[in-house]
Design a protein around this motif. Structure first.
Motif, PDB file in Angstrom:
ATOM      1  N   ASP A   5      -7.730  -9.757  84.889  1.00  0.00           N
ATOM      2  CA  ASP A   5      -6.778 -10.331  83.953  1.00  0.00           C
ATOM      3  C   ASP A   5      -7.476 -11.357  83.070  1.00  0.00           C
ATOM      4  N   LEU A   6      -7.427 -11.169  81.751  1.00  0.00           N
ATOM      5  CA  LEU A   6      -8.171 -12.036  80.840  1.00  0.00           C
ATOM      6  C   LEU A   6      -7.705 -13.480  80.898  1.00  0.00           C
ATOM      7  N   ARG A   7      -6.403 -13.696  81.028  1.00  0.00           N
ATOM      8  CA  ARG A   7      -5.904 -15.071  81.108  1.00  0.00           C
ATOM      9  C   ARG A   7      -6.338 -15.735  82.408  1.00  0.00           C
ATOM     10  N   GLY A   8      -6.338 -14.965  83.499  1.00  0.00           N
ATOM     11  CA  GLY A   8      -6.791 -15.527  84.772  1.00  0.00           C
ATOM     12  C   GLY A   8      -8.266 -15.885  84.741  1.00  0.00           C
ATOM     13  N   ILE A   9      -9.078 -15.011  84.140  1.00  0.00           N
ATOM     14  CA  ILE A   9     -10.513 -15.281  84.031  1.00  0.00           C
ATOM     15  C   ILE A   9     -10.758 -16.469  83.113  1.00  0.00           C
ATOM     16  N   ALA A  10     -10.010 -16.552  82.014  1.00  0.00           N
ATOM     17  CA  ALA A  10     -10.151 -17.693  81.107  1.00  0.00           C
ATOM     18  C   ALA A  10      -9.788 -18.994  81.810  1.00  0.00           C
TER      19      ALA A  10
END
Length: 468
Positions: A170-175
């Motif tokens: 998940d891009l938001r989680g990684i960010a």
């Protein structure tokens, strides 16, 4: 009768070949016992070390552990051996070389000069005669400096890989995990994600997000999606913003084949990454990961003990001028390194052998949940490696990698090491942290209030990531 033999406590111990001497001389570890290679008693282990100490260093050039014609890693080791760098050592035995390494003559400059003349088998042999403090003392004097957007390995510096893995990519989680690490001063070695799904499309999405974050904030660091090297080559062909090419490697041709790679594939990847010219302070574009037990788990160890075959992987790494190399020391599990004592010893061995060979070594100080180890053991290894001058360590949120399912280092572990041992981040990254008011002039991390301009800018990244 064995080719090598030694008398100890009234008993004669015989060893068939150099491989057996090296295996029997190794400190006890579960992987060698699993493979049937370990010493059968402490007396046999001491006898093997006595044989090893008296062996000329030249023996390792004369008796390859895997035949030259059967293994491309052996060919690499022998074809790239620097005879001129080895010449000052040529008259020494393994024991004599150990004595020199522990002398005042073994300065950082002298160690750098001999590194091209050393083979992995030589340094593995020496490590088997050393106590932990010896491994630390020598490794601390080995300086291997590399660069891309930040300079890694300078004296008095400790860098970190920021590892913001997510079980669903998940891009938001990684960010969010990335920003957590940046606020703790992590990421100057690399912001590196292990993708849950190793595909070209997914890798490109991750790279676009990470590179966008880096560019928007002017972060002097490099990003990496730890995809298989062949997928990274395809990403480069499609115009992805690739900084570093990652690949797991091992110490035999057969083990590397199990990873789906060869020396020629690694050369292709290095050339592709160099063609992009994305580095600003250097052009070291490769990132390799290793670990004791990898060759054995693939049944590709050729009867060589796991520490020696691990050292052979560093010859592969050295050939490609990497920015970063790290051993995932306890990741493979207790079948190979049973408990905290074995993990600590292996971490110090790997760091010593790599640095002595001229490889820019870091360590993932880690363990699996079914190993006889805990975070106190890891604290000990962190501290020992910090004293030994490790180039970088791996850090994840809360020391628990939620995607790979193992225990690693936390962002706070890097703060502990930097504070306790007086170490600092890479100079370019340290300057950025201070400019962003995330640290003070002593390099200490600040606790930013939510209304601080830097905090507001960074927190907005979570929402931005969701738009990619």
């Amino acid at each position: 009768m064995g080719r090598y033999h030694s008398d100890f406590q009234g008993e004669r111990h015989r060893f068939a070949d150099l491989r057996e001497v090296l295996a029997k001389a190794s400190p006890r570890r579960s992987g060698d016992e699993l493979a049937g290679l370990a010493a059968e008693s402490d007396a046999q282990r001491v006898a093997a070390r006595a044989v090893l100490a008296d062996l000329p260093l030249t023996r390792f050039l004369e008796e390859p552990l895997i035949p030259y014609e059967a293994d491309e890693v052996t060919r690499l080791i022998q074809d790239t051996h620097d005879a001129a760098a080895f010449a000052p050592l040529r008259h020494l035995t393994v024991g004599g070389f150990r004595d020199w390494l522990l002398s005042y003559d073994a300065t950082p400059g002298a160690l750098a000069a001999i590194a091209p003349g050393l083979t992995p088998e030589m340094v593995a042999a020496i490590s088997k005669l050393m106590r932990n403090q010896d491994l630390i003392s020598v490794a601390r004097r080995c300086r291997v400096v590399t660069g891309f957007r930040s300079t890694i390995g300078l004296p008095g510096r400790l860098s970190t890989r920021l590892q913001p893995n997510h079980p669903a990519d998940d891009l938001r989680g990684i960010a969010a995990a990335t920003l957590d690490g940046l606020l703790h001063g992590a990421g100057d070695a690399v912001i590196g994600v292990n993708p849950a799904t190793d595909s070209v499309a997914n890798g490109m999405a991750l790279l676009d997000m990470l590179d966008g974050l880096r560019a928007r904030h002017g972060i002097p660091a490099q990003s990496c999606v730890l995809a298989h090297v062949t997928n990274t080559i395809r990403m480069i062909e499609r115009g992805a913003p690739v900084d570093l090419v990652f690949q797991s490697i091992a110490g035999t041709e057969a083990a590397n084949a199990g990873f789906g790679v060869s020396l020629s594939v690694l050369r292709e990847a290095q050339e592709a990454a160099l063609s992009l010219g994305r580095g600003t302070v250097g052009d070291n574009v490769m990132y390799f990961e290793t670990g004791q037990g990898a060759a054995l788990s693939a049944d590709a160890h050729h009867g060589i003990d796991q520490q020696t075959v691990e050292a052979r992987a560093y010859a592969v790494a050295r050939a490609f001028r990497p920015l970063l190399v790290n051993t995932v020391v306890g990741f493979i599990g207790p079948e190979y390194l049973y408990d905290g004592k074995q993990i600590i010893r292996a971490g110090l061995e790997d760091h010593f052998c790599a640095k002595l060979l001229g490889v820019p070594m870091g360590v993932d100080v880690c363990y699996t949940n079914h190993a006889e180890a805990d975070q106190d053991d890891m604290d000990t290894l962190f501290t020992l490696l910090g004293v030994a001058g490790v180039n970088f360590i791996i850090t994840v949120p809360g020391a628990d990698d939620v995607m790979l399912g193992y225990q690693s280092g936390a962002f706070h572990d890097a703060l502990y090491l930097r504070s306790t041992l007086g170490l600092r981040a890479a100079p370019e990254f340290e300057e950025w942290l201070e400019r962003m008011e995330m640290t003070d002039r002593q390099g200490r991390v600040r606790a930013l209030a939510p209304q601080h301009a830097t905090m507001r800018r960074l927190l907005a990244e979570g929402s931005d990531a969701g738009e990619h």
